[in-house]
Write a protein that holds these residues in place. Sequence first.
Motif: not given
Length: 364
Positions: A211-216, A238-244, A247-252, A259-263
């Motif tokens: 959620x929020x395009x955050x990288x985990x 969160x269930x073994x995932x570290x929420x960094x 933020x980003x996206x996955x393409x292919x 960028x950073x969530x706090x930037x």
Amino acid sequence: MEQNAQRELLAANPEWSVRELMARLAEALASQGPALSLGQSATRIVDGDISLVVATTGSSGVAKEVGLSAAALVSSAQGSNKFLAASPGDTWSLLLPATHIAGINVLIRCLELGTEPVDLRKQQGPYPKVDFTAIVPTHLFRALKGDSNLLKHLVDAKAVLVGGAALSDELRKEATAAGINIVTTYGMTETCGGCIYNGQALAGVEVKIVEGNRIAIKGSVLATSYIGAESLWKQEMHDGWFFTSDFGKLENGRLIVEGRVDDVLICGGVNISISAVERFLQNRFPALTLAAFGVKNSEWGDALHLAFAGDTPADQKLMTEFLVEEFGPEAKPRGFLTLAELPLIGIGKVDRKKLAELHQEGTH
């Protein structure tokens, strides 16, 4: 060693040679000596499964001590060597400070390969040839802008890891054209440094967008905890995932870090990403060393400011026109700062909090 046992924590001495640091590190990883801390720590005893404690300060200015296990550190080194097809006997050069996880990673990769890194941190003159090295974008910039010894060293290597800060498209293209085999890395101390190479997760690592395009990130390279701040670590897991904090996206199937969530600055009610501004300007003014930062403003809430370093003149008027056209009138810079060099946190990361302080000092 029992999981609930405890062990001494010893601060790594900056006067140690690379060979001695590697020996101490090998003992720590094998639980045959004290755990090591990079930098001074108020902690003297840690849980038995902690082999290394690394102090880290994010761009938000919050200091944390990250506890890393031998299993995580070795998994990171093995994953890196595997991705690069490194074989026993292959060599690495050390160009990064051994006070940060990126420098320590070079040492552990060498331990896995049965070699010793070539210490080039204070090298003068020609550089010896090695198979692999790890640098930050600043090294790459210097190599391409006049440091012919470093340039040859990077060209001769089979692969060059570049991490610690965002690599501009222009600099990457220039490096590739020069014959450097660039491998971009993404990660943080909490993931034993880089764990995503060229957008692909290393062996034993998983990545997803939440959620929020955050990288985990999940996998064998994750830290054990924050030392003395275990509750904060649990908040990020969160269930073994570290929420960094990125933020980003996955393409292919490849990760693109945006960028950073706090930037994000909220200028006149409009969200403006500092990272997006920096990428935009860097691609149009590749010769400039620059950084964007925010300053609290009674009219705008957050006001965008720009800082420049070095001797290359900045066309502030043209930059302002480009930013307003791309991001809207709220992105008009409200101030400019010219410095000899940009203040840094760690390796390659700009200290934006310090930039705001320098701006305030200049207005008084």
